[in-house]
Design a protein around this motif. Structure first.
Motif, PDB file in Angstrom:
ATOM      1  N   GLY A  36       0.856  -1.170   0.000  1.00 57.37           N
ATOM      2  CA  GLY A  36       0.000   0.000   0.000  1.00 57.37           C
ATOM      3  C   GLY A  36       0.894   1.222   0.000  1.00 57.37           C
ATOM      4  O   GLY A  36       1.937   1.247   0.665  1.00 57.37           O
ATOM      5  N   ASP A  37       0.523   2.254  -0.747  1.00 61.72           N
ATOM      6  CA  ASP A  37       1.380   3.412  -0.974  1.00 61.72           C
ATOM      7  C   ASP A  37       0.684   4.680  -0.495  1.00 61.72           C
ATOM      8  O   ASP A  37      -0.482   4.917  -0.819  1.00 61.72           O
ATOM      9  N   TYR A  38       1.400   5.493   0.290  1.00 52.41           N
ATOM     10  CA  TYR A  38       0.936   6.823   0.690  1.00 52.41           C
ATOM     11  C   TYR A  38       1.892   7.833   0.083  1.00 52.41           C
ATOM     12  O   TYR A  38       3.111   7.716   0.235  1.00 52.41           O
ATOM     13  N   PHE A  39       1.353   8.829  -0.604  1.00 57.47           N
ATOM     14  CA  PHE A  39       2.178   9.846  -1.250  1.00 57.47           C
ATOM     15  C   PHE A  39       1.612  11.212  -0.909  1.00 57.47           C
ATOM     16  O   PHE A  39       0.443  11.492  -1.154  1.00 57.47           O
ATOM     17  N   LEU A  48      -2.420  11.135  -1.251  1.00 60.57           N
ATOM     18  CA  LEU A  48      -2.927  10.125  -2.174  1.00 60.57           C
ATOM     19  C   LEU A  48      -2.556   8.736  -1.676  1.00 60.57           C
ATOM     20  O   LEU A  48      -1.457   8.524  -1.146  1.00 60.57           O
ATOM     21  N   LEU A  49      -3.450   7.796  -1.862  1.00 58.50           N
ATOM     22  CA  LEU A  49      -3.222   6.397  -1.508  1.00 58.50           C
ATOM     23  C   LEU A  49      -3.281   5.554  -2.761  1.00 58.50           C
ATOM     24  O   LEU A  49      -4.018   5.872  -3.687  1.00 58.50           O
ATOM     25  N   GLY A  50      -2.513   4.471  -2.774  1.00 60.72           N
ATOM     26  CA  GLY A  50      -2.520   3.587  -3.924  1.00 60.72           C
ATOM     27  C   GLY A  50      -1.931   2.238  -3.597  1.00 60.72           C
ATOM     28  O   GLY A  50      -1.742   1.892  -2.429  1.00 60.72           O
ATOM     29  N   VAL A  51      -1.638   1.482  -4.643  1.00 64.00           N
ATOM     30  CA  VAL A  51      -1.046   0.150  -4.501  1.00 64.00           C
ATOM     31  C   VAL A  51       0.144   0.047  -5.447  1.00 64.00           C
ATOM     32  O   VAL A  51       0.237   0.774  -6.435  1.00 64.00           O
ATOM     33  N   GLY A  52       1.052  -0.867  -5.119  1.00 59.67           N
ATOM     34  CA  GLY A  52       2.220  -1.048  -5.957  1.00 59.67           C
ATOM     35  C   GLY A  52       2.795  -2.438  -5.817  1.00 59.67           C
ATOM     36  O   GLY A  52       2.333  -3.247  -5.007  1.00 59.67           O
ATOM     37  N   ALA A  53       3.818  -2.706  -6.621  1.00 57.17           N
ATOM     38  CA  ALA A  53       4.518  -3.991  -6.583  1.00 57.17           C
ATOM     39  C   ALA A  53       5.999  -3.731  -6.818  1.00 57.17           C
ATOM     40  O   ALA A  53       6.376  -2.739  -7.444  1.00 57.17           O
ATOM     41  N   ARG A  54       6.832  -4.640  -6.288  1.00 55.71           N
ATOM     42  CA  ARG A  54       8.279  -4.490  -6.450  1.00 55.71           C
ATOM     43  C   ARG A  54       8.940  -5.849  -6.577  1.00 55.71           C
ATOM     44  O   ARG A  54       8.411  -6.859  -6.112  1.00 55.71           O
ATOM     45  N   VAL A  55      10.114  -5.848  -7.233  1.00 59.44           N
ATOM     46  CA  VAL A  55      10.953  -7.036  -7.382  1.00 59.44           C
ATOM     47  C   VAL A  55      12.380  -6.624  -7.039  1.00 59.44           C
ATOM     48  O   VAL A  55      12.858  -5.593  -7.511  1.00 59.44           O
ATOM     49  N   ALA A  56      13.051  -7.436  -6.215  1.00 59.80           N
ATOM     50  CA  ALA A  56      14.444  -7.176  -5.843  1.00 59.80           C
ATOM     51  C   ALA A  56      15.275  -8.419  -6.150  1.00 59.80           C
ATOM     52  O   ALA A  56      14.903  -9.530  -5.767  1.00 59.80           O
ATOM     53  N   VAL A  57      16.407  -8.209  -6.838  1.00 62.88           N
ATOM     54  CA  VAL A  57      17.295  -9.308  -7.239  1.00 62.88           C
ATOM     55  C   VAL A  57      18.677  -9.053  -6.642  1.00 62.88           C
ATOM     56  O   VAL A  57      19.229  -7.964  -6.808  1.00 62.88           O
ATOM     57  N   PRO A  58      19.242 -10.038  -5.918  1.00 61.81           N
ATOM     58  CA  PRO A  58      20.568  -9.824  -5.324  1.00 61.81           C
ATOM     59  C   PRO A  58      21.666  -9.751  -6.384  1.00 61.81           C
ATOM     60  O   PRO A  58      21.662 -10.505  -7.349  1.00 61.81           O
ATOM     61  N   ILE A  59      22.605  -8.786  -6.189  1.00 60.52           N
ATOM     62  CA  ILE A  59      23.753  -8.680  -7.086  1.00 60.52           C
ATOM     63  C   ILE A  59      25.066  -8.842  -6.330  1.00 60.52           C
ATOM     64  O   ILE A  59      26.042  -9.299  -6.888  1.00 60.52           O
ATOM     65  N   LEU A 172       8.456  -1.990   5.584  1.00 63.12           N
ATOM     66  CA  LEU A 172       8.021  -0.600   5.700  1.00 63.12           C
ATOM     67  C   LEU A 172       9.106   0.286   5.102  1.00 63.12           C
ATOM     68  O   LEU A 172      10.268   0.190   5.492  1.00 63.12           O
ATOM     69  N   ASP A 173       8.734   1.143   4.145  1.00 62.54           N
ATOM     70  CA  ASP A 173       9.653   2.079   3.490  1.00 62.54           C
ATOM     71  C   ASP A 173       9.194   3.504   3.769  1.00 62.54           C
ATOM     72  O   ASP A 173       7.997   3.780   3.754  1.00 62.54           O
ATOM     73  N   VAL A 174      10.152   4.403   3.972  1.00 64.92           N
ATOM     74  CA  VAL A 174       9.877   5.830   4.077  1.00 64.92           C
ATOM     75  C   VAL A 174      10.941   6.550   3.263  1.00 64.92           C
ATOM     76  O   VAL A 174      12.128   6.239   3.389  1.00 64.92           O
ATOM     77  N   GLY A 175      10.517   7.478   2.426  1.00 58.30           N
ATOM     78  CA  GLY A 175      11.489   8.181   1.610  1.00 58.30           C
ATOM     79  C   GLY A 175      10.996   9.541   1.153  1.00 58.30           C
ATOM     80  O   GLY A 175       9.846   9.917   1.383  1.00 58.30           O
ATOM     81  N   LEU A 188       6.842  13.418   0.626  1.00 57.08           N
ATOM     82  CA  LEU A 188       6.916  12.263   1.512  1.00 57.08           C
ATOM     83  C   LEU A 188       6.225  11.073   0.858  1.00 57.08           C
ATOM     84  O   LEU A 188       5.124  11.205   0.306  1.00 57.08           O
ATOM     85  N   ARG A 189       6.878   9.920   0.917  1.00 57.99           N
ATOM     86  CA  ARG A 189       6.269   8.691   0.413  1.00 57.99           C
ATOM     87  C   ARG A 189       6.508   7.580   1.419  1.00 57.99           C
ATOM     88  O   ARG A 189       7.623   7.377   1.895  1.00 57.99           O
ATOM     89  N   VAL A 190       5.447   6.848   1.765  1.00 63.78           N
ATOM     90  CA  VAL A 190       5.506   5.740   2.719  1.00 63.78           C
ATOM     91  C   VAL A 190       4.823   4.544   2.087  1.00 63.78           C
ATOM     92  O   VAL A 190       3.754   4.683   1.484  1.00 63.78           O
ATOM     93  N   SER A 191       5.441   3.371   2.214  1.00 65.48           N
ATOM     94  CA  SER A 191       4.797   2.154   1.711  1.00 65.48           C
ATOM     95  C   SER A 191       4.964   1.037   2.730  1.00 65.48           C
ATOM     96  O   SER A 191       5.940   0.991   3.478  1.00 65.48           O
ATOM     97  N   PHE A 192       3.980   0.146   2.757  1.00 64.18           N
ATOM     98  CA  PHE A 192       3.982  -0.976   3.695  1.00 64.18           C
ATOM     99  C   PHE A 192       3.289  -2.162   3.036  1.00 64.18           C
ATOM    100  O   PHE A 192       2.229  -2.003   2.434  1.00 64.18           O
ATOM    101  N   GLY A 193       3.897  -3.347   3.161  1.00 59.47           N
ATOM    102  CA  GLY A 193       3.251  -4.520   2.605  1.00 59.47           C
ATOM    103  C   GLY A 193       4.077  -5.779   2.741  1.00 59.47           C
ATOM    104  O   GLY A 193       5.228  -5.750   3.176  1.00 59.47           O
ATOM    105  N   PRO A 194       3.479  -6.898   2.337  1.00 57.34           N
ATOM    106  CA  PRO A 194       4.158  -8.196   2.438  1.00 57.34           C
ATOM    107  C   PRO A 194       5.056  -8.475   1.231  1.00 57.34           C
ATOM    108  O   PRO A 194       4.887  -7.855   0.175  1.00 57.34           O
ATOM    109  N   TYR A 195       6.000  -9.376   1.415  1.00 58.85           N
ATOM    110  CA  TYR A 195       6.828  -9.846   0.317  1.00 58.85           C
ATOM    111  C   TYR A 195       7.131 -11.327   0.512  1.00 58.85           C
ATOM    112  O   TYR A 195       6.980 -11.880   1.599  1.00 58.85           O
TER     113      TYR A 195
END
Length: 198
Positions: A36-39, A48-59, A172-175, A188-195
């Motif tokens: 869930g995204d707060y902007f 504003l509220l919204g939804v998002g998705a992310r992918v992280a790959v180790p390097i 939980l992300d804050v940036g 300000l942007r805050v996001s919280f969710g499962p992975y």
């Protein structure tokens, strides 16, 4: 005979060292998550509220390359006024929507099940005005029309915490999502969710 012993010793050392390196690399996992995204748009004081998705790959050890995209829906707001002792409240929509897309490194600062992290991402923010309902089709057309719309460059530094039990975790992300449009604009942007890790 000495070169053979040297090569044998070198091979033995490599095989003795290899399992510890493999287990260290196995600790790093691909992560896929939704959130869930707060902007907070500072220029208009809009939340504003919204939804998002992310992918992280180790390097590297504790370093992942991460890409994410979020869609913030339009916001409803109320207006009220009082006329001759009779109050009236109306609800309106802003019709403003935002599509975010960022990519960059994420560095884990801890280990084990609970990890703080920092990230530096770059990408785009697309501000849109639309009276269409917020549906999957509206999101799809927003992505398809990116080249036709006003897209702003973004620098997104931030951090947060994540924890997991087995393959499932929470994050939980804050940036500060800084977009560039006739100057810099901090938001300000805050996001919280499962992975899921695998």
């Amino acid at each position: 005979m000495r070169p053979f012993k040297f090569m044998l010793g070198l091979a033995f050392a490599a095989f003795a060292f290899l399992p510890s390196q493999l287990s260290a690399q196995e600790a790093e996992h691909v992560q896929i998550g939704v959130y869930g995204d707060y902007f907070r748009v500072s220029q208009t004081d809009s939340d504003l509220l919204g939804v998002g998705a992310r992918v992280a790959v180790p390097i590297f050890h504790r370093v992942k390359l991460e890409g994410e995209m979020a869609y913030d829906f339009n916001q409803a707001f109320t207006e009220g006024f009082n006329q001759s002792g009779v109050g009236t409240i109306s609800i309106q929509r802003t019709n403003m929507r935002i599509l975010h897309g960022e990519f960059g490194p994420k560095i884990d600062l801890g280990h084990r099940r609970f990890r703080p992290f920092v990230f530096l991402k770059g990408g785009f923010t697309d501000f849109q005005l639309s009276s269409a309902p917020a549906t999957i089709g509206t999101f799809t057309s927003s992505v398809q029309n990116l080249r036709l719309d006003n897209v702003n460059g973004v620098f997104y530094p931030g951090g947060g915490v994540q924890g997991h039990l087995g393959p499932v975790g929470l994050r939980l992300d804050v940036g500060d999502e800084i977009y560039f449009n006739h100057g810099t604009h901090n938001n300000l942007r805050v996001s919280f969710g499962p992975y899921i890790r695998f």
